[in-house]
Design a protein around this motif. Structure first.
Motif, mmCIF file in Angstrom:
data_model
loop_
_atom_site.group_PDB
_atom_site.id
_atom_site.type_symbol
_atom_site.label_atom_id
_atom_site.label_comp_id
_atom_site.label_asym_id
_atom_site.label_seq_id
_atom_site.Cartn_x
_atom_site.Cartn_y
_atom_site.Cartn_z
ATOM 1 N N ILE A 82 0.879 -1.161 0.000
ATOM 2 C CA ILE A 82 0.000 0.000 0.000
ATOM 3 C C ILE A 82 0.917 1.211 0.000
ATOM 4 C CG2 ILE A 82 -1.796 1.228 1.265
ATOM 5 C CD1 ILE A 82 -2.090 -1.618 2.764
ATOM 6 N N GLU A 83 0.745 2.094 -0.982
ATOM 7 C CA GLU A 83 1.581 3.286 -1.092
ATOM 8 C C GLU A 83 0.690 4.523 -1.041
ATOM 9 O OE1 GLU A 83 3.317 2.640 -4.930
ATOM 10 O OE2 GLU A 83 4.969 1.476 -4.091
ATOM 11 N N ARG A 84 1.128 5.525 -0.299
ATOM 12 C CA ARG A 84 0.373 6.770 -0.195
ATOM 13 C C ARG A 84 1.318 7.963 -0.144
ATOM 14 N NH1 ARG A 84 -2.896 3.809 -1.528
ATOM 15 N NH2 ARG A 84 -4.905 3.325 -0.615
ATOM 16 N N ALA A 147 3.369 21.351 -2.035
ATOM 17 C CA ALA A 147 4.152 20.686 -0.988
ATOM 18 C C ALA A 147 3.705 19.231 -0.983
ATOM 19 C CB ALA A 147 3.912 21.321 0.377
ATOM 20 N N ARG A 148 4.670 18.317 -1.124
ATOM 21 C CA ARG A 148 4.365 16.881 -1.149
ATOM 22 C C ARG A 148 5.183 16.163 -0.096
ATOM 23 N NH1 ARG A 148 4.336 14.634 -7.309
ATOM 24 N NH2 ARG A 148 4.088 12.644 -6.233
ATOM 25 N N THR A 149 4.539 15.181 0.521
ATOM 26 C CA THR A 149 5.295 14.303 1.399
ATOM 27 C C THR A 149 6.009 13.301 0.513
ATOM 28 O OG1 THR A 149 3.519 12.677 1.554
ATOM 29 C CG2 THR A 149 3.532 14.445 3.207
ATOM 30 N N GLY A 150 6.912 12.565 1.068
ATOM 31 C CA GLY A 150 7.474 11.449 0.333
ATOM 32 C C GLY A 150 6.495 10.291 0.380
ATOM 33 N N LYS A 151 6.769 9.293 -0.418
ATOM 34 C CA LYS A 151 5.914 8.112 -0.423
ATOM 35 C C LYS A 151 6.095 7.355 0.884
ATOM 36 C CE LYS A 151 6.616 5.126 -3.777
ATOM 37 N NZ LYS A 151 6.904 3.932 -4.588
ATOM 38 N N ILE A 152 4.987 6.895 1.448
ATOM 39 C CA ILE A 152 5.040 5.965 2.568
ATOM 40 C C ILE A 152 4.428 4.663 2.072
ATOM 41 C CG2 ILE A 152 5.082 7.679 4.409
ATOM 42 C CD1 ILE A 152 2.068 7.161 4.788
ATOM 43 N N ALA A 153 4.881 3.557 2.602
ATOM 44 C CA ALA A 153 4.401 2.267 2.106
ATOM 45 C C ALA A 153 4.522 1.201 3.177
ATOM 46 C CB ALA A 153 5.208 1.848 0.871
ATOM 47 N N LEU A 154 3.589 0.256 3.131
ATOM 48 C CA LEU A 154 3.627 -0.945 3.966
ATOM 49 C C LEU A 154 3.279 -2.134 3.085
ATOM 50 C CD1 LEU A 154 1.707 0.111 7.220
ATOM 51 C CD2 LEU A 154 4.168 -0.245 6.962
ATOM 52 N N LYS A 155 3.879 -3.272 3.403
ATOM 53 C CA LYS A 155 3.521 -4.500 2.684
ATOM 54 C C LYS A 155 2.077 -4.844 2.973
ATOM 55 C CE LYS A 155 6.249 -7.483 4.322
ATOM 56 N NZ LYS A 155 7.007 -8.680 4.643
ATOM 57 N N ARG A 156 1.403 -5.397 1.978
ATOM 58 C CA ARG A 156 0.027 -5.867 2.167
ATOM 59 C C ARG A 156 0.056 -7.195 2.913
ATOM 60 N NH1 ARG A 156 -4.148 -3.488 -0.167
ATOM 61 N NH2 ARG A 156 -3.717 -1.951 -1.760
ATOM 62 N N SER A 157 -0.697 -7.289 3.983
ATOM 63 C CA SER A 157 -0.783 -8.543 4.733
ATOM 64 C C SER A 157 -1.443 -9.625 3.899
ATOM 65 C CB SER A 157 -1.581 -8.338 6.027
ATOM 66 O OG SER A 157 -0.939 -7.396 6.834
ATOM 67 N N SER A 158 -2.385 -9.226 3.051
ATOM 68 C CA SER A 158 -3.101 -10.191 2.219
ATOM 69 C C SER A 158 -2.234 -10.731 1.091
ATOM 70 C CB SER A 158 -4.336 -9.530 1.606
ATOM 71 O OG SER A 158 -3.937 -8.488 0.731
#
Length: 180
Positions: A82-84, A147-158
């Motif tokens: 998941i990337e945001r 103004a942008r944040t950097g990308k944040i991401a977590l692996k998908r548990s599914s």
């Protein structure tokens, strides 16, 4: 190729400096960098986007593990995740174009966070593709500031790759058949 690295570090002063220095010494530019507290107290997660081929990224990961306070490094580029990003964008606005800007904002599920006679400031959150798409659409009105944040991401548990599913579900060439 763009690569996304997720790095867990002990929350100590100088950790980020040591990591960015490592990249600078090797001539790598970090395209995106986001740092924040992780799930455990005293641990931070650094998410960074860098360019490099497989061999280069592998070398950088090995070098990161040699740094003090680095706990884990994971290349999540090809792992379902998941990337945001968050973007604040200030657009020139007047009575003639305001409704069109608001319509685009609503389509992208953004929200107006500041309003004046000459500008609208919009907050938009989403995957990097969504952020780029709305930015391109709003350029026709004139962008004053971003103004942008950097990308944040977590692996998908599914472990389900939703990008793959999107391509399959929304590909007009995909045909579905039913069996009896």
């Amino acid at each position: 190729m763009k690569n996304t690295l997720s790095v867990l570090v002990e929350d100590e002063s100088g950790v980020l400096s040591r990591i960015t220095s490592l990249f600078a010494r090797r001539g790598f530019n970090i395209e995106s960098l986001a740092v924040g507290p992780a799930e455990k107290k005293g641990i931070s997660r650094i998410t960074m986007v860098i360019y490099g081929d497989y061999r280069t990224i592998e070398q950088l990961i090995k070098q990161l593990y040699k740094l003090i306070n680095v706990l884990t490094v994971q290349d999540i580029t090809n792992i379902p995740s998941i990337e945001r990003e968050l973007m604040l964008i200030k657009v020139y606005s007047n009575m003639d174009n305001r409704s069109e800007i608001l319509h685009i904002t609503n389509i992208f599920r953004g929200k107006v966070v500041d309003f004046s006679m000459d500008y609208l400031t919009i907050e938009i959150t989403g995957d990097p593709g969504k952020i780029c798409a709305i930015e391109q659409l709003l350029q026709q009105f004139g962008i004053y500031e971003i103004a942008r944040t950097g990308k944040i991401a977590l692996k998908r548990s599914s472990r389900i790759n939703t990008e793959y599913l999107k391509k399959q579900l929304f590909n007009p060439l995909t045909t579905f058949t039913t069996s009896d």
